[in-house]
Design a protein around this motif. Structure first.
Motif, short mmCIF file in Angstrom:
data_model
loop_
_atom_site.label_atom_id
_atom_site.label_comp_id
_atom_site.label_asym_id
_atom_site.label_seq_id
_atom_site.Cartn_x
_atom_site.Cartn_y
_atom_site.Cartn_z
N ARG A 114 51.34 113.00 130.50
CA ARG A 114 50.53 113.67 129.47
C ARG A 114 50.95 113.22 128.08
N ALA A 117 49.51 109.68 127.48
CA ALA A 117 48.06 109.73 127.28
C ALA A 117 47.71 110.36 125.94
N GLY A 120 46.70 108.31 122.99
CA GLY A 120 45.36 107.74 122.97
C GLY A 120 45.28 106.24 123.13
N ASP A 122 44.63 102.40 124.75
CA ASP A 122 43.68 101.76 125.66
C ASP A 122 44.36 101.37 126.97
N ASP A 144 41.56 110.28 132.01
CA ASP A 144 41.38 109.44 130.82
C ASP A 144 41.50 107.96 131.11
N TYR A 145 42.11 107.63 132.25
CA TYR A 145 42.35 106.22 132.59
C TYR A 145 41.85 105.97 134.02
N LYS A 159 41.63 102.23 130.04
CA LYS A 159 40.33 102.85 129.78
C LYS A 159 39.19 101.89 130.09
#
Length: 310
Positions: A114, A117, A120, A122, A144-145, A159
């Protein structure tokens, strides 16, 4: 000559030696105990020696020592001063990447995932992935990924879509079967294809005989050959390379890839970071800056970097 004058000359002599080590560190041989690599691993910390010598020179009121200190000050500034300057303003097309050796003894893989991530990025590159923690990273990062690949104990989360993933054989001779610490994948970024390499080079040890880095150096050579043969123009290497960018043992990589232009980002050990052995490098791109993220349950700090593709 007075005692004060003699002591001032001693400080001046130490300043000259320090400046010579900074300016000509490549001349220190590696033939005995890999002393050159050992020096280069901690080269920025010679700046602390310069500060101590400056204090002594001022205390002794020695003009000779103060003049001599111009050499190490100039050498240190040339080598490392640029890293301390403010980085360029972020651009929309910059790729943000995170590199982290999560530690195979990490007691909080979910919290670590967490935290990474939350920056933020890529791309997230992880090393020392072991079951059952791997399943936790996969589950926590999945929202998110959605794209990820794992080979052995290293993994890449993205991403953007991944393709053409393969194992990187960077295993030195003498290491047993089952040692798997490298992968390569093509990332379909908004700026085009990028070959992403994730690697964890063998550990080094410092002992009475000097620096034991032969396996690390051999693995770095194999990784350098793989990068040289890469047909995709843009390359990003993320990994725990168990060496600093000044260490000549990583020359097969630093001679082919650009290193960070801004930021020290000492990443190891977490309790008292002394060196950045977690690296982000690029070909056909610039590593605009690199910084550490807050500590996780690992003995390494995560590093985040912005990569600007050519």
């Amino acid at each position: 000559m007075s005692a004060v004058g003699r002591r001032g000359r001693v400080v001046a002599g130490l300043a000259v030696v320090t400046g010579a080590l900074l300016a000509f560190h490549r001349a220190v041989p590696n033939s005995v105990g890999r002393l050159g690599s050992l020096l280069e691993a901690f080269l920025p910390w010679l700046g602390v020696v310069v500060v101590v010598l400056l204090g002594l020179a001022l205390w002794r009121r020695s003009a000779v020592a103060l003049v001599a200190l111009l050499l190490p000050v100039a050498a240190w500034t040339y080598l490392f001063g640029g890293l301390l300057l403010p980085g360029a303003e972020p651009e929309p097309d910059d790729l943000v990447v995170v590199q982290h050796n999560v530690s195979d003894e990490n007691a909080d893989p979910a919290g670590t995932a967490r935290a990474l991530a939350g920056a933020g990025p890529d791309l997230i590159a992880l090393e020392e992935l072991v079951p059952p923690a791997l399943a936790v990273y996969e589950k926590t990062l999945a929202p998110d990924y959605p794209h990820h690949e794992v080979r052995g104990t290293v993994g890449l989360w993205s991403k953007h879509p991944l393709a053409d993933t393969r194992l990187l054989d960077i295993k030195p001779r003498g290491i047993g079967e089952g040692w798997s610490r490298g992968l390569r994948a093509v990332v379909d970024t908004p700026r085009g294809e990028v070959a992403a390499y994730v690697a964890h080079l063998p550990s080094i040890r410092v002992g009475a005989s000097g620096l034991a880095s032969a396996l690390r150096d051999e693995s770095a050579g194999l990784l350098g050959e793989a990068v040289a043969a890469e047909k995709v123009k843009a390359v990003i290497l993320l990994g725990d390379l168990n060496g600093t960018v000044d260490d000549r043992g990583l020359a097969p990589l630093t001679s082919r890839l650009n290193v960070a232009e801004r930021g020290m980002a000492f990443s190891f050990p977490t309790a008292l970071p002394l060196a950045r052995i977690d690296q982000v490098m690029a070909r056909s791109g610039t590593v605009a800056d690199i910084r550490t993220l807050p500590a996780t349950g690992s003995d390494h700090l995560p590093v985040a970097a912005r990569v600007r593709l050519d």
